[in-house]
Enzyme design. Structure first.
Site, short mmCIF file in Angstrom:
data_model
loop_
_atom_site.label_atom_id
_atom_site.label_comp_id
_atom_site.label_asym_id
_atom_site.label_seq_id
_atom_site.Cartn_x
_atom_site.Cartn_y
_atom_site.Cartn_z
N GLY A 14 0.82 -1.28 -0.08
CA GLY A 14 0.05 0.04 -0.05
C GLY A 14 0.90 1.16 0.02
O GLY A 14 1.78 1.11 0.65
N ARG A 75 0.98 -5.27 -5.35
CA ARG A 75 1.13 -6.28 -4.60
C ARG A 75 1.03 -7.57 -5.48
O ARG A 75 0.08 -7.95 -6.10
CB ARG A 75 0.00 -6.66 -3.51
N ASP A 106 5.39 -5.04 5.78
CA ASP A 106 6.08 -6.34 5.98
C ASP A 106 5.96 -7.58 4.86
O ASP A 106 7.03 -8.21 4.82
CB ASP A 106 5.23 -7.19 7.27
N THR A 130 4.49 2.74 5.52
CA THR A 130 3.09 2.17 5.59
C THR A 130 2.44 3.06 6.62
O THR A 130 3.16 3.63 7.57
CB THR A 130 3.04 0.87 6.00
N ASP A 132 0.24 2.04 8.71
CA ASP A 132 -0.14 1.47 9.93
C ASP A 132 0.79 1.66 11.02
O ASP A 132 0.31 1.17 11.94
CB ASP A 132 -0.42 0.02 9.49
N ASP A 134 3.13 -0.72 11.92
CA ASP A 134 3.01 -1.87 12.66
C ASP A 134 4.13 -2.70 12.24
O ASP A 134 4.22 -3.78 12.63
CB ASP A 134 1.85 -2.63 12.04
#
Ligand code: F6P
Length: 326
Positions: A14, A75, A106, A130, A132, A134
């Site tokens: 993304g 992706r 990731d 990203t 996120d 994360d």
């Protein structure tokens, strides 16, 4: 150790605000060290299809402020196959590339790890890109701060109309299976409840909170739901509180607006640190590491650790939210 002669940079997974500023930093640092640099378009898919473009100092002019990624992203399912990776390797060899800067999350790093095991003559260094936040091994990922500002601006606007109408708004934010966007934007926007995947959600507790607020004459309430929450998405949560709270209820899903827009100052500075750090890591012999920041300084983490470990939620943040949202 073979010297890195030509560096490729690509963005994958993304997109996130700040990727362009980071591409710029990679290119200009590589040129500073007199290395040739190219861009691979559309992530691993472009690597497979030999979609490679030369990059010069001027190629990355006037992009520092632009959201998205000039290299585009994808992706790639094909890269998950040995045949796909073999084709990607042939692209790198044909273009004389032996150092790669991968900007992504990731999935991007997992792909890089498999690839480096099969083709150890190619050196990959990762940059966490990203919204996120994360990834283990970095305090911040590229785009997180901008996404937070976008969310907070949106919630402030929602609060205006919620307050005028005495309404409850249930706002869904992104984060895949991580609650960092929800927690930080919720704290900053004064949300009454924040539902995140990392902690089990009790709808009864949420309802109790809303009722208490109502008794204290609150004229609006906002629940932030992280998309991966165990209670379901924002519509599911709306169904669960329906008829149980004395608020007219509306749902807003913020969606992909969180991924776009001009990067914040913080993300541009981060992009510069990470882009420069990645090239210097490659040139000093590093490989298989993610270049992140810890306490403001560039910090390296093995890619497998960055992927396998989870970024922990700060318990102090949870406590603060609990106290301040009442
Ligand atoms: O990883 C970034 C992210 O925006 C997540 O927060 C979200 O779950 C996912 O990507 C959405 O992916 P897509 O753009 O493919 O729908």
């Amino acid at each position: 150790m073979q010297e890195v002669n030509k560096i490729a940079v690509f963005t994958s997974g993304g997109d996130s605000p700040g990727m362009n500023a980071c591409i710029r930093a990679v290119v200009r640092t590589a040129l500073y060290y007199s290395k040739e640099v190219v861009g691979i378009k559309r992530g691993y898919q472009g690597m497979i299809e030999n979609d490679v473009i030369p990059l010069y100092a001027y190629s990355v002019g006037n992009i520092i402020q632009r959201g998205g990624t000039i290299l585009q992203t994808a992706r790639s399912k094909e890269f998950m196959t040995p045949e796909g990776r073999e084709r990607a390797y042939q692209t790198l060899i044909a273009n004389g590339i032996n150092g790669v800067v991968a900007i992504g999350g990731d999935g991007t790093f997992s792909g890089a790890r498999v690839f480096m095991n099969e083709f150890p003559d190619i050196r990959f260094v990762g940059i966490p890109g990203t919204i996120d936040n994360d990834l283990y091994g970095t305090d911040y990922t590229l785009g997180f701060d901008t996404a937070l500002n976008t969310v907070v601006e949106a919630i402030d606007k929602i609060r205006d109309t919620a307050d005028s109408h005495n309404r409850l708004f249930i706002v869904e934010v992104m984060g895949r299976d991580a609650g960092f966007i929800a927690l930080n934007s919720g704290l900053a926007a004064g949300a009454e409840a924040i539902l995140i995947p990392e902690t089990p959600t009790s709808i009864e507790e949420v309802i109790k909170r809303l009722e208490e607020g109502k008794k204290r004459k609150k004229t609006s309430s906002i629940i932030i739901v992280s998309e991966g929450d165990d209670a379901g998405d924002a519509f599911a949560v709306a169904q669960k509180v329906k008829g149980k709270v004395d608020f007219d209820t509306r749902v807003v899903v913020l969606g992909h607006i969180q991924r776009g827009g001009s990067p914040s100052c913080k993300d541009r500075v981060l992009a510069a640190k990470l882009g420069m750090g990645a090239v210097e890591t490659l040139l000093s012999g590093g490989k298989g590491v993610m270049v992140g920041v810890r306490n403001g300084e560039v910090a390296l983490t093995p890619m497998d650790k960055a992927v396998k470990h989870n970024q922990e939620i700060n318990p102090g943040l949870l406590r603060m939210i609990d106290i301040l949202s009442r």
